[in-house]
Design a protein around this motif. Structure first.
Motif, PDB file in Angstrom:
ATOM      1  N   TYR A 193       0.813  -1.158   0.121  1.00  0.00           N
ATOM      2  CA  TYR A 193       0.070   0.008  -0.127  1.00  0.00           C
ATOM      3  C   TYR A 193       0.834   1.274  -0.015  1.00  0.00           C
ATOM      4  CZ  TYR A 193       0.587   0.265   5.220  1.00  0.00           C
ATOM      5  OH  TYR A 193       1.003   0.491   6.462  1.00  0.00           O
ATOM      6  N   VAL A 194       0.167   2.524  -0.276  1.00  0.00           N
ATOM      7  CA  VAL A 194       0.797   3.748  -0.319  1.00  0.00           C
ATOM      8  C   VAL A 194      -0.026   4.727   0.539  1.00  0.00           C
ATOM      9  CG1 VAL A 194       1.127   5.687  -1.833  1.00  0.00           C
ATOM     10  CG2 VAL A 194       1.993   3.398  -2.689  1.00  0.00           C
ATOM     11  N   VAL A 195       0.919   5.437   1.300  1.00  0.00           N
ATOM     12  CA  VAL A 195       0.306   6.642   1.749  1.00  0.00           C
ATOM     13  C   VAL A 195       0.390   7.923   1.332  1.00  0.00           C
ATOM     14  CG1 VAL A 195       0.085   8.025   4.038  1.00  0.00           C
ATOM     15  CG2 VAL A 195       0.221   5.375   4.114  1.00  0.00           C
ATOM     16  N   VAL A 196      -0.546   8.762   0.776  1.00  0.00           N
ATOM     17  CA  VAL A 196      -0.415   9.883   0.174  1.00  0.00           C
ATOM     18  C   VAL A 196      -0.711  11.114   1.211  1.00  0.00           C
ATOM     19  CG1 VAL A 196      -1.150  11.567  -1.698  1.00  0.00           C
ATOM     20  CG2 VAL A 196      -0.772   9.078  -2.194  1.00  0.00           C
ATOM     21  N   CYS A 197       0.027  12.032   1.535  1.00  0.00           N
ATOM     22  CA  CYS A 197      -0.328  13.190   2.316  1.00  0.00           C
ATOM     23  C   CYS A 197      -0.169  14.412   1.876  1.00  0.00           C
ATOM     24  CB  CYS A 197       0.845  12.785   3.476  1.00  0.00           C
ATOM     25  SG  CYS A 197       0.622  11.525   4.662  1.00  0.00           S
ATOM     26  N   PRO A 199      -4.484   6.179   2.923  1.00  0.00           N
ATOM     27  CA  PRO A 199      -3.928   5.099   2.301  1.00  0.00           C
ATOM     28  C   PRO A 199      -4.642   4.504   1.008  1.00  0.00           C
ATOM     29  CG  PRO A 199      -5.300   4.455   4.052  1.00  0.00           C
ATOM     30  CD  PRO A 199      -5.500   5.984   3.995  1.00  0.00           C
ATOM     31  N   PHE A 200      -3.807   3.988   0.277  1.00  0.00           N
ATOM     32  CA  PHE A 200      -4.134   3.309  -1.188  1.00  0.00           C
ATOM     33  C   PHE A 200      -3.778   1.981  -1.329  1.00  0.00           C
ATOM     34  CE2 PHE A 200      -4.313   8.036  -1.482  1.00  0.00           C
ATOM     35  CZ  PHE A 200      -5.549   8.149  -1.957  1.00  0.00           C
ATOM     36  N   TYR A 201      -4.504   0.908  -1.280  1.00  0.00           N
ATOM     37  CA  TYR A 201      -3.917  -0.197  -1.502  1.00  0.00           C
ATOM     38  C   TYR A 201      -3.679  -1.092  -2.909  1.00  0.00           C
ATOM     39  CZ  TYR A 201      -4.907  -0.111   3.566  1.00  0.00           C
ATOM     40  OH  TYR A 201      -4.881   0.237   4.924  1.00  0.00           O
ATOM     41  N   ARG A 202      -2.655  -1.807  -2.877  1.00  0.00           N
ATOM     42  CA  ARG A 202      -2.566  -2.485  -4.274  1.00  0.00           C
ATOM     43  C   ARG A 202      -3.629  -3.176  -4.788  1.00  0.00           C
ATOM     44  NH1 ARG A 202       2.681  -3.055  -6.076  1.00  0.00           N
ATOM     45  NH2 ARG A 202       2.824  -4.444  -8.188  1.00  0.00           N
TER      46      ARG A 202
END
Length: 136
Positions: A115-119, A132-135
């Motif tokens: 997953y990725v966290v974009v802030c 959060p954005f999950y694969r």
């Protein structure tokens, strides 16, 4: 006898080379999965765009809309929540800034990021909003 044997062997080699060298019927390169970046905002400022999930990194395309002074931060994580890599913009003030040249965020583990966290950060790099954005 030797001539017939050589001819038969030569034909078998040519047939095998033709079959093995031919591309598989219907074979195509699969596109990398993508996820839209949505919901990362604070007031009128936001981060939007698309994440592209590569094998050992994540690409970021889109925009940072800064009302006042803001930064975009992106971090990649493995399935256990360990940070794999992170990238951020410099501080941007009162502008819409393209993230299309944002460097890929490393995720150098087999299978890449889970997953990725974009802030969206303030000028001091303190988070204002993170998602959060999950694969896929």
């Amino acid at each position: 006898m030797k001539t017939r044997l050589a001819t038969a062997a030569g034909a078998a080699v040519l047939t095998a080379a033709t079959v093995l060298g031919a591309p598989a019927a219907g074979a195509q390169t699969a596109a990398y999965p993508t996820t839209p970046i949505t919901g990362v905002s604070y007031g009128a400022s936001y981060v939007s765009g698309t994440l592209t999930w590569y094998n050992r990194s994540v690409g970021v395309d889109g925009a940072l809309r800064a009302v006042g002074c803001r930064r975009a931060w992106v971090g990649t994580y493995d399935a256990s929540g360990s940070l794999l890599g992170a990238r951020s913009t410099s501080t941007k003030c009162d502008v819409t800034y393209s993230l299309d040249d944002f460097p890929s965020v490393p995720a150098d583990v087999p299978g890449g990021a889970a997953y990725v966290v974009v802030c969206l950060d303030d000028a001091s790099a303190s988070p204002l909003d993170c998602e959060p954005f999950y694969r896929p």
